[in-house]
Design an enzyme around this catalytic site. Structure first.
Site, short mmCIF file in Angstrom:
data_model
loop_
_atom_site.label_atom_id
_atom_site.label_comp_id
_atom_site.label_asym_id
_atom_site.label_seq_id
_atom_site.Cartn_x
_atom_site.Cartn_y
_atom_site.Cartn_z
N LYS A 1 -30.60 6.94 57.36
CA LYS A 1 -31.18 5.73 57.98
C LYS A 1 -30.24 5.23 59.08
O LYS A 1 -30.67 4.84 60.17
CB LYS A 1 -31.38 4.66 56.89
CG LYS A 1 -31.88 3.33 57.36
CD LYS A 1 -33.31 3.08 56.91
CE LYS A 1 -34.04 1.96 57.65
NZ LYS A 1 -33.54 0.63 57.43
N ASN B 1 -39.96 0.72 70.77
CA ASN B 1 -39.40 1.99 70.30
C ASN B 1 -40.01 3.18 71.04
O ASN B 1 -39.31 4.13 71.40
CB ASN B 1 -39.65 2.16 68.79
CG ASN B 1 -38.88 1.13 67.96
OD1 ASN B 1 -38.04 0.41 68.50
ND2 ASN B 1 -39.17 1.05 66.67
O1 KPL Z 1 -35.26 0.74 61.11
C1 KPL Z 1 -35.63 0.46 62.23
C2 KPL Z 1 -35.25 -0.86 62.77
O2 KPL Z 1 -35.91 -1.39 63.65
O3 KPL Z 1 -34.25 -1.41 62.26
C3 KPL Z 1 -36.38 1.48 63.05
C4 KPL Z 1 -37.74 1.01 63.41
C5 KPL Z 1 -36.53 2.75 62.26
C6 KPL Z 1 -35.62 1.80 64.29
O4 KPL Z 1 -34.35 2.28 64.06
#
Ligand code: KPL
Length: 297
Positions: A178, A196
């Site tokens: 992550k 994004n």
């Molecule tokens: O986890 C996310 C965030 O916005 O914090 C995503 C959408 C996956 C982008 O890193």
């Protein structure tokens, strides 16, 4: 067996979890930092998920009752002060779950609490606060939960609400994966003020994301942490595609003048890289840029 969960951090994910635990039959107490928040809570005497009321209790962090089960859902930047405000209330052997973005705070909590059992968690649930203690569950995801060192049987009790919870035997790896995606997407979108999806449709941004990913992979490789089967840039591009219309959490923090989690995302990566003697100039550039931008706002 105590079936009460105390929740530290009644933001979107904390409120969602309060509803989830109440739905699963647990008693829930929100730990609030001040009287103003407690007064707001008293208007509802519960939490709302998509308009449905779940009765839960609330009290101040400064209250004195003991805590046997604690879920920490503050932002990673607030972990230390929030945890210190309730540390003396934890029973020996208490169960703690740290459910946060970024890395660093999970280990910090674990180090602070040697006589408790600490689990780490990571979620892809999407949620936002509509008004105090009222949450919109915007995207159904999965919460991965596990201990970095041992199997904790009590984690099974966390399955049973309306959220999708999976016990994860490699939670440290999951948090790293992550982190890697967040390093690729969040700072870029926050600096360039874009959705994004624009990262993959704008060649210049795609080049930047490719460079960021290569540095993240170099650090993960040096630590023998397997990321994804495909190269990180492919995985990050896929996440950007799937969340094309979304604004990253870091950009949203910036827009609302809140401190971002950059220190626990890119900052965490750059610190590790420095310890390993690996150069991460592009990540370093975005780290200092975001820090400057948030100091100005
Ligand atoms: O986890 C996310 C965030 O916005 O914090 C995503 C959408 C996956 C982008 O890193």
């Amino acid at each position: 067996m105590c079936n009460r969960w105390h929740i530290l951090g009644a933001g979107a994910i904390g409120t969602l979890w309060a509803a989830n635990l109440a739905a699963a039959g647990s008693s829930v107490t929100l730990l609030l930092r001040d009287q103003h928040r407690l007064d707001q809570f008293k208007q509802i005497e519960g939490v709302l998920r998509d308009g449905e009321l779940f009765p839960v209790d609330a009290e101040l962090t400064a209250d004195s009752g003991s805590i046997q089960q604690l879920l920490i859902t503050t932002k990673s930047t607030d972990t230390q002060s929030a945890f210190n405000s309730i540390k003396n209330r934890l029973n020996p052997g208490a169960h703690i779950v740290v459910l946060q973005n970024g890395m660093g705070s999970q280990q910090w909590v674990t180090d602070q609490s040697p006589d408790t059992e600490v689990a780490w968690a990571s979620t892809t649930d999407g949620a936002w606060i509509k008004s105090p203690f009222s949450v919109k569950h915007a995207g159904k995801g999965v919460t991965h939960i596990g201990s970095p060192t041992t199997h904790l049987k009590w984690l099974n009790n966390l399955q049973g609400g309306f959220l999708n919870v999976e016990i994860d035997r490699d939670i440290a790896g999951s948090l790293w994966r992550k982190l890697a995606i967040n390093c690729a997407i969040n700072p870029l979108t926050a600096v360039h003020h874009c959705k994004n999806g624009e990262l993959i449709t704008t060649p210049k941004l795609m080049d930047e994301m490719t460079a960021l990913c290569a540095e993240v992979e170099a650090v993960a490789n040096a630590l023998n942490i397997p990321l994804f089967e495909a190269p990180l840039i492919e995985q990050a591009s896929q996440v950007a595609r799937l969340t094309a219309e979304n604004y990253s959490s870091m950009l949203q923090d910036m827009k609302h003048g809140r401190t971002t989690e950059i220190d626990h995302i890119t900052g965490y990566l750059c610190n590790l890289a420095a310890e390993l003697g690996i150069k991460t100039p592009i990540n370093g550039h975005y780290l200092s840029k975001i820090k400057k931008m948030q100091n100005r706002s």
